[in-house]
Design a protein around this motif. Structure first.
Motif, PDB file in Angstrom:
ATOM      1  N   THR A  40       0.858  -1.188   0.000  1.00  0.00           N
ATOM      2  CA  THR A  40       0.000   0.000   0.000  1.00  0.00           C
ATOM      3  C   THR A  40       0.892   1.235   0.000  1.00  0.00           C
ATOM      4  N   ALA A  41       0.707   2.084  -1.004  1.00  0.00           N
ATOM      5  CA  ALA A  41       1.429   3.359  -1.073  1.00  0.00           C
ATOM      6  C   ALA A  41       0.413   4.479  -0.844  1.00  0.00           C
ATOM      7  N   GLU A  42       0.715   5.345   0.113  1.00  0.00           N
ATOM      8  CA  GLU A  42      -0.204   6.427   0.456  1.00  0.00           C
ATOM      9  C   GLU A  42       0.456   7.781   0.227  1.00  0.00           C
ATOM     10  N   ASN A  43       0.019   8.452  -0.836  1.00  0.00           N
ATOM     11  CA  ASN A  43       0.483   9.817  -1.148  1.00  0.00           C
ATOM     12  C   ASN A  43       2.009   9.928  -1.099  1.00  0.00           C
ATOM     13  N   VAL A  44       2.657   9.024  -1.815  1.00  0.00           N
ATOM     14  CA  VAL A  44       4.120   8.925  -1.757  1.00  0.00           C
ATOM     15  C   VAL A  44       4.780   9.945  -2.680  1.00  0.00           C
ATOM     16  N   ARG A  45       5.691  10.695  -2.084  1.00  0.00           N
ATOM     17  CA  ARG A  45       6.518  11.634  -2.849  1.00  0.00           C
ATOM     18  C   ARG A  45       7.976  11.257  -2.635  1.00  0.00           C
ATOM     19  N   PHE A  46       8.779  11.484  -3.672  1.00  0.00           N
ATOM     20  CA  PHE A  46      10.195  11.142  -3.524  1.00  0.00           C
ATOM     21  C   PHE A  46      11.054  12.036  -4.407  1.00  0.00           C
ATOM     22  N   SER A  47      12.161  12.514  -3.811  1.00  0.00           N
ATOM     23  CA  SER A  47      13.193  13.258  -4.546  1.00  0.00           C
ATOM     24  C   SER A  47      14.545  12.667  -4.192  1.00  0.00           C
ATOM     25  N   TYR A  48      15.428  12.555  -5.163  1.00  0.00           N
ATOM     26  CA  TYR A  48      16.800  12.117  -4.901  1.00  0.00           C
ATOM     27  C   TYR A  48      17.618  13.300  -4.386  1.00  0.00           C
ATOM     28  N   PRO A  49      18.609  13.039  -3.526  1.00  0.00           N
ATOM     29  CA  PRO A  49      19.496  14.131  -3.079  1.00  0.00           C
ATOM     30  C   PRO A  49      20.257  14.704  -4.275  1.00  0.00           C
ATOM     31  N   ASP A  50      20.548  15.961  -4.210  1.00  0.00           N
ATOM     32  CA  ASP A  50      21.361  16.621  -5.237  1.00  0.00           C
ATOM     33  C   ASP A  50      22.835  16.326  -4.924  1.00  0.00           C
TER      34      ASP A  50
ATOM     35  N   GLU B 273      11.018  16.424  -7.856  1.00  0.00           N
ATOM     36  CA  GLU B 273      10.324  15.215  -7.419  1.00  0.00           C
ATOM     37  C   GLU B 273      10.227  14.176  -8.534  1.00  0.00           C
ATOM     38  N   VAL B 274      10.582  12.938  -8.199  1.00  0.00           N
ATOM     39  CA  VAL B 274      10.448  11.817  -9.132  1.00  0.00           C
ATOM     40  C   VAL B 274       9.061  11.189  -8.991  1.00  0.00           C
ATOM     41  N   LEU B 275       8.540  11.144  -7.773  1.00  0.00           N
ATOM     42  CA  LEU B 275       7.177  10.680  -7.512  1.00  0.00           C
ATOM     43  C   LEU B 275       6.397  11.819  -6.874  1.00  0.00           C
ATOM     44  N   LYS B 276       5.156  12.008  -7.339  1.00  0.00           N
ATOM     45  CA  LYS B 276       4.382  13.195  -6.941  1.00  0.00           C
ATOM     46  C   LYS B 276       3.020  12.793  -6.369  1.00  0.00           C
ATOM     47  N   GLY B 277       3.058  12.187  -5.195  1.00  0.00           N
ATOM     48  CA  GLY B 277       1.794  11.858  -4.538  1.00  0.00           C
ATOM     49  C   GLY B 277       1.165  10.581  -5.061  1.00  0.00           C
ATOM     50  N   VAL B 278       1.953   9.523  -5.200  1.00  0.00           N
ATOM     51  CA  VAL B 278       1.448   8.240  -5.718  1.00  0.00           C
ATOM     52  C   VAL B 278       0.723   7.478  -4.603  1.00  0.00           C
TER      53      VAL B 278
ATOM     54  N   ASN C  77      10.793  -2.234  -1.928  1.00  0.00           N
ATOM     55  CA  ASN C  77      11.794  -3.115  -1.324  1.00  0.00           C
ATOM     56  C   ASN C  77      12.614  -2.401  -0.244  1.00  0.00           C
ATOM     57  N   ALA C  78      12.239  -1.152   0.048  1.00  0.00           N
ATOM     58  CA  ALA C  78      12.915  -0.342   1.077  1.00  0.00           C
ATOM     59  C   ALA C  78      14.379  -0.065   0.755  1.00  0.00           C
ATOM     60  N   ILE C  79      14.749  -0.164  -0.532  1.00  0.00           N
ATOM     61  CA  ILE C  79      16.069   0.310  -0.962  1.00  0.00           C
ATOM     62  C   ILE C  79      16.083   1.834  -0.842  1.00  0.00           C
ATOM     63  N   LEU C  80      14.921   2.428  -1.137  1.00  0.00           N
ATOM     64  CA  LEU C  80      14.690   3.854  -0.925  1.00  0.00           C
ATOM     65  C   LEU C  80      13.513   4.004   0.040  1.00  0.00           C
ATOM     66  N   VAL C  81      13.428   5.149   0.703  1.00  0.00           N
ATOM     67  CA  VAL C  81      12.250   5.434   1.539  1.00  0.00           C
ATOM     68  C   VAL C  81      11.640   6.753   1.060  1.00  0.00           C
ATOM     69  N   PRO C  82      10.320   6.915   1.211  1.00  0.00           N
ATOM     70  CA  PRO C  82       9.661   8.115   0.682  1.00  0.00           C
ATOM     71  C   PRO C  82      10.179   9.399   1.318  1.00  0.00           C
ATOM     72  N   SER C  83      10.190  10.476   0.537  1.00  0.00           N
ATOM     73  CA  SER C  83      10.472  11.808   1.097  1.00  0.00           C
ATOM     74  C   SER C  83       9.290  12.240   1.957  1.00  0.00           C
ATOM     75  N   SER C  84       8.083  11.861   1.521  1.00  0.00           N
ATOM     76  CA  SER C  84       6.877  12.027   2.340  1.00  0.00           C
ATOM     77  C   SER C  84       5.867  10.988   1.886  1.00  0.00           C
ATOM     78  N   GLY C  85       4.826  10.803   2.708  1.00  0.00           N
ATOM     79  CA  GLY C  85       3.902   9.707   2.438  1.00  0.00           C
ATOM     80  C   GLY C  85       4.467   8.411   3.009  1.00  0.00           C
ATOM     81  N   THR C  86       3.750   7.309   2.792  1.00  0.00           N
ATOM     82  CA  THR C  86       4.128   6.044   3.415  1.00  0.00           C
ATOM     83  C   THR C  86       3.949   4.878   2.452  1.00  0.00           C
ATOM     84  N   VAL C  87       4.896   3.948   2.493  1.00  0.00           N
ATOM     85  CA  VAL C  87       4.760   2.662   1.795  1.00  0.00           C
ATOM     86  C   VAL C  87       4.691   1.568   2.854  1.00  0.00           C
ATOM     87  N   TYR C  88       3.654   0.753   2.773  1.00  0.00           N
ATOM     88  CA  TYR C  88       3.511  -0.402   3.667  1.00  0.00           C
ATOM     89  C   TYR C  88       3.692  -1.680   2.870  1.00  0.00           C
ATOM     90  N   VAL C  89       4.456  -2.622   3.403  1.00  0.00           N
ATOM     91  CA  VAL C  89       4.583  -3.966   2.823  1.00  0.00           C
ATOM     92  C   VAL C  89       4.100  -4.949   3.877  1.00  0.00           C
TER      93      VAL C  89
END
Length: 287
Positions: A8-18, A28-33, A61-73
């Motif tokens: 379950t992905a809830e409003n997931v946003r993600f940006s890579y560090p510069d 942002e690579v993901l914009k509220g998925v 797979n928790a290789i990355l974690v969301p910048s905001s929002g939540t991923v549940y496995v």
């Protein structure tokens, strides 16, 4: 969060560090998925390069974690470090290049590698390795060197290494991108068998439309958002939208689309060759 959902992905946003400035983030690579993946489902995720599909796979797979929002496995929050080990046992990952996942000089030793790290008892490990190799039709190669195998065979060994861990879900990030057509068929047939016969949830990141057409469900991503999410028949009937997103459609769907443009009246949800043959046969008999 339903118990029927393995992801379950809830409003997931993600940006890579510069990399030039650690205090800054890239766009942002993901914009509220927000998306649910149901247990036992075979889901294909499509999108052109930069759409966010591989980032989404790594978040599961928790290789990355969301910048905001939540991923549940399986109900576990991927941001909680204490869940990391359990999450990776529930959701195994297979990458694009099988050579990057092969670590031993003998096939069965490679498949056993993860189990050895877990300290699995020998008799149980032996059974799991044999079962995993049989499930991907590679048991007869158990004493071969992985590096002497074809690309498709190597990828099946990599998949066996994940299966031996007994995951409930396998995430495959473009596993056929480096393979020839024969190798691609081997891997897709293996994935379908694991889903059908073993009930393993499959999340396939791909850019091959014919592969996605064989899934239960297709999710299309563009610019960090989900733009389509339905059965292959419904998703691929949106030919003009997919082309606008820079994606192809299966060849059969393309043919039906062009025939309908030429004046025929075929069902736009056709995605297999046999469906197309049947529809054309009925149409020609009616004439």
């Amino acid at each position: 969060m339903s118990e029927e959902n393995i992801v379950t992905a809830e409003n997931v946003r993600f940006s890579y560090p510069d990399i030039r400035n650690e205090l800054k983030k890239t766009p942002e690579v993901l914009k509220g998925v927000s998306i649910d993946i149901h247990s036992g489902e075979f889901t294909a995720v499509l999108g052109h390069n930069g759409s966010g599909k591989s980032t989404f796979a790594r978040l599961i797979n928790a290789i990355l974690v969301p910048s905001s929002g939540t991923v549940y496995v399986s109900g576990m929050d991927t941001k909680d470090d204490e869940n990391l080990f359990a999450i990776r046992q529930k959701a195994g990952m297979v990458f694009q290049n099988p050579d990057n996942q092969l670590v031993a000089t003998i096939v069965e030793e490679d498949v056993a590698f993860g189990l050895e790290n877990l300290g699995v008892e020998y008799t149980e490990m032996r059974k799991r390795v044999d079962d995993a190799l049989k499930s991907v039709n590679m048991y007869e190669y158990r004493n071969h060197s992985p590096h002497q195998l074809s690309g498709g065979q190597k990828q099946r060994v990599a998949i066996a290494g994940v299966i031996a861990m007994r995951p409930q879900c396998i995430i495959l990030d473009e596993p056929t991108a480096m393979l020839d057509p024969s190798g691609r068929r081997e891997v897709i047939n293996t994935i379908k068998k694991l889903n059908r016969e073993y009930g393993i949830t499959v999340i396939l990141i791909t850019h091959y439309m014919e592969e996605a057409a064989q899934a239960d469900r297709v999710v299309v991503m563009d610019n960090g958002s989900v733009v389509l999410d339905d059965t292959p028949e419904i998703v691929f009937s949106n030919v003009e939208l997919l082309k606008k997103l820079g994606l192809d459609v299966p060849q059969v769907t393309e043919l039906v689309y062009e025939l309908n443009k030429a004046g025929l009246n075929l069902d736009k949800h056709i995605i297999t060759e046999q469906q197309c043959i049947d529809a054309l046969t009925i149409l020609l008999k009616g004439r």
